[in-house]
Design an enzyme around this catalytic site. Structure first.
Site, PDB file in Angstrom:
ATOM      1  N   HIS A 253       0.825  -1.211   0.000  1.00 38.19           N
ATOM      2  CA  HIS A 253       0.000   0.000   0.000  1.00 38.19           C
ATOM      3  C   HIS A 253       0.857   1.259   0.000  1.00 38.19           C
ATOM      4  O   HIS A 253       0.534   2.241  -0.660  1.00 38.19           O
ATOM      5  CB  HIS A 253      -0.913   0.021   1.229  1.00 38.19           C
ATOM      6  CG  HIS A 253      -2.297  -0.467   0.951  1.00 38.19           C
ATOM      7  ND1 HIS A 253      -3.223   0.280   0.268  1.00 38.19           N
ATOM      8  CD2 HIS A 253      -2.913  -1.621   1.269  1.00 38.19           C
ATOM      9  CE1 HIS A 253      -4.352  -0.399   0.174  1.00 38.19           C
ATOM     10  NE2 HIS A 253      -4.194  -1.560   0.772  1.00 38.19           N
ATOM     11  N   GLU A 318      -6.052  -1.955  12.054  1.00 34.28           N
ATOM     12  CA  GLU A 318      -7.126  -1.756  11.077  1.00 34.28           C
ATOM     13  C   GLU A 318      -7.634  -3.103  10.550  1.00 34.28           C
ATOM     14  O   GLU A 318      -8.826  -3.397  10.575  1.00 34.28           O
ATOM     15  CB  GLU A 318      -6.596  -0.905   9.929  1.00 34.28           C
ATOM     16  CG  GLU A 318      -7.589  -0.691   8.802  1.00 34.28           C
ATOM     17  CD  GLU A 318      -6.973   0.005   7.605  1.00 34.28           C
ATOM     18  OE1 GLU A 318      -7.734   0.474   6.743  1.00 34.28           O
ATOM     19  OE2 GLU A 318      -5.714   0.063   7.518  1.00 34.28           O
ATOM     20  N   ASP A 352     -10.934  -5.628   1.000  1.00 31.19           N
ATOM     21  CA  ASP A 352     -10.563  -4.397   0.299  1.00 31.19           C
ATOM     22  C   ASP A 352     -11.320  -4.228  -1.001  1.00 31.19           C
ATOM     23  O   ASP A 352     -11.651  -3.102  -1.394  1.00 31.19           O
ATOM     24  CB  ASP A 352      -9.059  -4.404  -0.019  1.00 31.19           C
ATOM     25  CG  ASP A 352      -8.202  -3.989   1.159  1.00 31.19           C
ATOM     26  OD1 ASP A 352      -8.751  -3.494   2.157  1.00 31.19           O
ATOM     27  OD2 ASP A 352      -6.969  -4.157   1.069  1.00 31.19           O
ATOM     28  N   HIS A 412     -34.577  27.854  33.322  1.00 29.15           N
ATOM     29  CA  HIS A 412     -35.001  26.510  32.925  1.00 29.15           C
ATOM     30  C   HIS A 412     -36.197  26.079  33.763  1.00 29.15           C
ATOM     31  O   HIS A 412     -37.165  25.490  33.255  1.00 29.15           O
ATOM     32  CB  HIS A 412     -33.864  25.500  33.133  1.00 29.15           C
ATOM     33  CG  HIS A 412     -32.812  25.536  32.072  1.00 29.15           C
ATOM     34  ND1 HIS A 412     -32.027  26.621  31.853  1.00 29.15           N
ATOM     35  CD2 HIS A 412     -32.402  24.585  31.176  1.00 29.15           C
ATOM     36  CE1 HIS A 412     -31.168  26.361  30.860  1.00 29.15           C
ATOM     37  NE2 HIS A 412     -31.383  25.123  30.440  1.00 29.15           N
TER      38      HIS A 412
END
Length: 442
Positions: A253, A318, A352, A412
């Site tokens: 990669h 990963e 992939d 509030h």
């Protein structure tokens, strides 16, 4: 105790590289914000030697790219996209809008609303990574995003036909031939010719990843991403050749892609290291893969499955390829990973490219707190509430009044008190908490 037979590059040196990238990206994004299209054009010429008046591809240019593809290649792209679309649709169908009456007269719900506009970055500098178009464009469209635009850099001086085909077939509404920081910056910030988006997705190099990090807040992003990471967990049930193939196959990669072997077999570790050296002698992409392996590759020998789980969760990789006698042990016990690939019959390349799960996944230990890109990332789960009876409004109002008083939020509290007065018929003094009157309904 685990032993490291090989370690990667020193963390201090990695941090120095990161600092240089941050500074470069900050300057470029500032130029895009102030100069718009002019800056984008200057950057495209500088980094990609690519000059156009308008970086959006015309219908004719898209059709010309399609015509350059063989029918088999187009069919293969369609097959991969069918798998991605099918799994994304299954995920979308699992997400339901809800509406429920939680107390008498109190209705709560949520709706899953698509983001309006998404920008998808498709890397293509070294390799035309057309699969990234499937993962981003298709998934966004399944989620219901109305406007999906894509950017991919030129490949060999022109739009990459395979990437353009994948973007078009996936359903991109606008396709730009534009790469790098200038692409993600233009999509997020907007220019005279590119309308800004609400969200950026897609992988990229270190500069693209850093640009997304710096743009987060102005737009949403899928996740903080770095170089591709691969962890192979293996025991003696497999051999060094298959482990080495899966490690080197992902190391190609880029020169900073970590590839790690984690095993309880010293013999397998040595066999794998030897096989890696053999493969690097014959792999056409060995120049990149060798640099990655030398600087970022690791080999770790643990004593047991349990120690391997602990180490793997600390790495939080990963991609995690599990090739052991009992891969389900890791499925059942691991908690930090982008995606698991269980058994030797599957591998990271399947994920992939084609199998159907999304390949945009967390890196740099982001798996400690997030999963990868999926259809739910493009959806905003937005809640609503409705009170349908006077009694319910007054009852909730009493509790709210007293809780606001605990915090000192008088304004509030008055929002609650006015409902107690109007719908419950009680005289609550201004600025005071409502006294209990009745218990909440069973």
């Amino acid at each position: 105790m685990a032993q490291h037979l090989k370690r990667g590059r020193d963390a201090v040196l990695r941090a120095e590289d990161d600092a240089k990238v941050r500074a470069t990206v900050e300057g470029i994004l500032s130029d895009i914000a102030t100069k718009g299209d002019a800056a984008v054009r200057e950057l495209s010429i500088k980094f990609d030697k690519w000059d156009r008046k308008d970086y959006r591809l015309t219908k004719k240019e898209i059709n010309d790219c399609l015509s350059e593809m063989s029918q088999r290649d187009l069919d293969d792209i369609r097959f991969a996209q069918e798998q991605v679309r099918n799994f994304a649709q299954i995920q979308r169908d699992s997400m339901k809008d809800v509406e429920v009456e939680t107390l008498p007269g109190v209705v709560l719900g949520h709706k899953n609303i698509p983001v309006n506009a998404v920008g998808c970055y498709v890397p293509g500098g070294k390799y035309p990574l057309l699969a990234s178009a499937h993962m981003s464009v298709l998934t966004a469209k399944v989620a219901g995003v109305a406007r999906v635009i894509t950017c991919a850099p030129p490949f060999h001086g022109k739009p990459a036909p395979a990437i353009v085909a994948a973007q078009h077939l996936a359903g991109a509404d606008e396709i730009y031939c534009l790469g790098g920081i200038q692409a993600v910056g233009a999509m997020a910030i907007g220019t005279e010719t590119i309308a800004s988006v609400n969200m950026l997705v897609g992988p990229g190099n270190a500069f693209v990843a850093e640009a997304k990090r710096q743009l987060f807040g102005r737009v949403g992003i899928d996740l903080f991403a770095g170089p591709t990471e691969t962890l192979v967990i293996a025991d003696e049930s497999v051999d060094g050749e298959i482990c080495a193939t899966d490690l080197v196959g992902q190391a190609e990669h880029g020169p900073n892609s970590p590839a790690i072997l984690l095993t309880n077999s010293a013999a397998l570790a040595r066999d794998t290291m030897a096989e890696i050296e053999r493969i690097l002698q014959i792999l056409p992409t060995a120049e990149i893969a060798r640099k990655s392996w030398e600087d970022y590759g690791e080999v770790i020998v643990a004593e047991s499955y349990d120690e391997m789980v602990k180490i793997a969760d600390d790495i939080a990789s990963e991609h995690v390829q599990v090739m052991t006698k009992d891969p389900n042990h890791f499925l059942d016990n691991m908690t930090n990973y982008g995606a698991l690939f269980l058994g030797p019959r599957t591998n990271v390349a399947f994920g992939d490219k084609v199998i159907g799960t999304n390949h945009t996944l967390p890196t740099m230990k982001a798996a400690n707190y997030t999963g990868g890109l999926w259809v739910g990332k493009f959806l905003k789960t937005c809640t609503y509430q409705r009170v349908t009876t006077d009694a319910a409004s007054a009852m909730i109002g009493e509790y709210c009044s007293r809780l606001c008083a605990l915090e000192g939020f008088v304004g509030h509290g008055e929002q609650a008190n006015i409902r107690v007065r109007r719908y419950g018929g009680r005289n609550v003094p201004y600025g005071k908490a409502a006294e209990p009157r009745s218990a909440a309904p069973e």
